[in-house]
Write an enzyme that holds these catalytic residues in place. Structure first.
Site, PDB file in Angstrom:
ATOM      1  N   SER A   1      -4.075   2.703   4.860  1.00  0.00           N
ATOM      2  CA  SER A   1      -4.842   2.009   3.488  1.00  0.00           C
ATOM      3  C   SER A   1      -4.488   0.708   3.536  1.00  0.00           C
ATOM      4  CB  SER A   1      -3.443   2.254   2.377  1.00  0.00           C
ATOM      5  OG  SER A   1      -3.902   1.550   0.910  1.00  0.00           O
ATOM      6  N   LYS A  15       0.470  -1.596  -0.277  1.00  0.00           N
ATOM      7  CA  LYS A  15      -0.085  -0.274  -0.018  1.00  0.00           C
ATOM      8  C   LYS A  15       1.198   0.890  -0.120  1.00  0.00           C
ATOM      9  CE  LYS A  15      -3.658  -1.006  -0.416  1.00  0.00           C
ATOM     10  NZ  LYS A  15      -4.119  -1.752  -1.756  1.00  0.00           N
ATOM     11  N   HIS A  31       6.902  -7.612  -2.648  1.00  0.00           N
ATOM     12  CA  HIS A  31       6.603  -6.432  -1.102  1.00  0.00           C
ATOM     13  C   HIS A  31       7.293  -7.115  -0.463  1.00  0.00           C
ATOM     14  CE1 HIS A  31       2.830  -4.538  -2.092  1.00  0.00           C
ATOM     15  NE2 HIS A  31       1.937  -5.562  -2.130  1.00  0.00           N
TER      16      HIS A  31
HETATM   17  S1  PPS Z   1      -0.580  -2.426  -3.384  1.00  0.00           S
HETATM   18  O1  PPS Z   1      -1.542  -3.824  -3.157  1.00  0.00           O
HETATM   19  O2  PPS Z   1       0.310  -3.051  -2.012  1.00  0.00           O
HETATM   20  O3  PPS Z   1      -0.489  -3.373  -4.855  1.00  0.00           O
HETATM   21  O4  PPS Z   1      -0.797  -1.235  -2.769  1.00  0.00           O
HETATM   22  P1  PPS Z   1      -0.421  -0.018  -4.033  1.00  0.00           P
HETATM   23  O5  PPS Z   1      -0.496  -0.110  -4.828  1.00  0.00           O
HETATM   24  O6  PPS Z   1       1.216   0.179  -3.307  1.00  0.00           O
HETATM   25  O7  PPS Z   1      -1.157   0.755  -2.797  1.00  0.00           O
HETATM   26  C1  PPS Z   1      -2.626   1.693  -3.333  1.00  0.00           C
HETATM   27  C2  PPS Z   1      -2.692   2.489  -2.558  1.00  0.00           C
HETATM   28  O8  PPS Z   1      -2.051   3.739  -3.989  1.00  0.00           O
HETATM   29  C3  PPS Z   1      -2.987   4.721  -4.121  1.00  0.00           C
HETATM   30  N1  PPS Z   1      -2.693   4.763  -5.394  1.00  0.00           N
HETATM   31  C4  PPS Z   1      -2.024   5.863  -5.711  1.00  0.00           C
HETATM   32  N2  PPS Z   1      -2.146   7.572  -5.437  1.00  0.00           N
HETATM   33  C5  PPS Z   1      -1.777   7.968  -5.834  1.00  0.00           C
HETATM   34  N3  PPS Z   1      -1.759   8.306  -7.290  1.00  0.00           N
HETATM   35  C6  PPS Z   1      -1.884   7.589  -7.846  1.00  0.00           C
HETATM   36  N4  PPS Z   1      -2.095   7.340  -9.262  1.00  0.00           N
HETATM   37  C7  PPS Z   1      -2.397   6.268  -7.523  1.00  0.00           C
HETATM   38  N5  PPS Z   1      -2.577   4.802  -7.885  1.00  0.00           N
HETATM   39  C8  PPS Z   1      -2.431   4.143  -6.422  1.00  0.00           C
HETATM   40  C9  PPS Z   1      -4.446   3.974  -3.976  1.00  0.00           C
HETATM   41  O9  PPS Z   1      -5.516   4.942  -3.693  1.00  0.00           O
HETATM   42  C10 PPS Z   1      -3.872   3.799  -2.315  1.00  0.00           C
HETATM   43  O10 PPS Z   1      -4.236   4.768  -1.680  1.00  0.00           O
HETATM   44  P2  PPS Z   1      -5.163   5.052  -0.956  1.00  0.00           P
HETATM   45  O11 PPS Z   1      -4.562   5.582   0.798  1.00  0.00           O
HETATM   46  O12 PPS Z   1      -5.869   3.253  -0.090  1.00  0.00           O
HETATM   47  O13 PPS Z   1      -6.436   5.606  -1.429  1.00  0.00           O
END
Ligand code: PPS
Length: 303
Positions: free
Chosen positions: A145, A55, A115
């Site tokens: 998150s 996340k 991860h």
């Molecule tokens: S995972 O399942 O570990 O692969 O998740 P990961 O992609 O690392 O994290 C998901 C969070 O990143 C946010 N996210 C973004 N934030 C800003 N801009 C963009 N383009 C973007 N894409 C994904 C996603 O909304 C999750 O954060 P939260 O705080 O839950 O919204």
């Protein structure tokens, strides 16, 4: 030993997976069962590894790196959903995929995801001198998150109440272990390897600058027009609507976006809507102790 067939793996499609430990790190039993294969994974010199604590901005970075590799050609990045385009090496989900098998079947150059904390990284990534992109996110937003993700994703343990989750996160009793050990372990290793260490908050504040850094690290010259295209197509609002980037193609038995969408808020500072004053004080005290003696620091609000 051959990899287990998908049908042998544990999950009936409606229940949560079962969990065990790999060297003290909580993982699904499916991952534990094939750990020797994961540890012996053979990286190739032109692999790019995107490494994060869960996340922290993995999917965002994957989208950016794919857009860079394809010089901003959006159609090419629409070829498949995130979990198919980027093998997740330690991940095994019956009926969805096995990261090792996907990686082994994929032609180079591959963009891989993990991860894993640094001490569990398959050694061949270092032996082959692969480029590694690490992305870290401030732990308060990261925790929030992760909590919501565990609510919606049956491939992870049920998170319990927010209060219970808060304690479990602080003590590292979550899949992939302690956030503190993870970000610190990779931070301390960053100068010994071909590694770019980035922050979610910087990507949010100045995406163009961070994308440029990624382009330089990967070795792609990006003109201003291409950079702007990448900024646009990797923005939260565009990715949220992109079925190839928003995880909507994963069956609802695993990811139920009506419980909490994968593309949830994409913000810096959402922790303020979750942490009580008492939790915040406890967190800050604990953080100070666990982050003593490191040059690593984080932004907790949008600047
Ligand atoms: S995972 O399942 O570990 O692969 O998740 P990961 O992609 O690392 O994290 C998901 C969070 O990143 C946010 N996210 C973004 N934030 C800003 N801009 C963009 N383009 C973007 N894409 C994904 C996603 O909304 C999750 O954060 P939260 O705080 O839950 O919204």
């Amino acid at each position: 030993m051959a990899l287990k067939k998908m049908g042998d793996l544990k999950c009936d499609g409606t229940e949560r997976l079962t969990f065990g430990y790999v060297k003290g790190i909580l993982q699904s039993t499916n991952t534990c069962d094939i750990w020797d294969h994961i540890w012996n994974f053979q990286a190739k010199p032109d692999d790019i590894l995107i490494c994060t604590y869960p996340k922290a901005g993995t999917t965002w970075t994957q989208e950016i790196v794919d857009l860079i590799q394809n010089e901003g050609d959006v159609e090419k990045t629409q070829r498949a959903p995130t979990h198919v385009r980027f093998p997740f090496i330690e991940w095994v989900i019956p009926s969805i995929g096995c990261g090792l098998e996907q990686a082994n079947a994929m032609p180079s150059p591959r963009i891989l995801k993990t991860h894993l904390p640094i001490h569990l990284l398959p050694p061949s990534f270092i032996e082959k001198n692969c480029k590694i992109i690490y992305v870290a996110r401030n732990p308060k937003d990261n925790m929030v998150s992760y909590y919501h993700f565990q609510r919606m994703n049956k491939a992870l343990p049920a998170p319990g109440t927010w209060e219970e989750y808060f304690e479990n996160f602080l003590t590292g009793k979550v899949c992939w272990g302690s956030w503190y050990d993870h970000v610190r372990g990779w931070w301390e290793a960053k100068d010994q390897h071909r590694m770019l260490y980035l922050f979610y908050e910087d990507l949010k504040t100045n995406p163009k600058r961070e994308i440029q850094k990624l382009g330089e690290f990967i070795g792609k010259r990006l003109d201003d027009k291409v950079l702007d295209t990448i900024v646009h197509h990797s923005s939260f609002d565009v990715m949220k609507q992109n079925p190839m980037a928003n995880y909507s193609s994963v069956p609802i038995e695993f990811m139920n976006h009506s419980v909490s969408p994968f593309m949830r808020k994409g913000a810096v500072g959402d922790w303020k809507n979750h942490f009580t004053v008492a939790q915040n004080e406890r967190f800050d005290e604990d953080y100070k102790e666990k982050m003593a003696n490191t040059s690593l620091s984080f932004h907790f609000r949008f600047e």
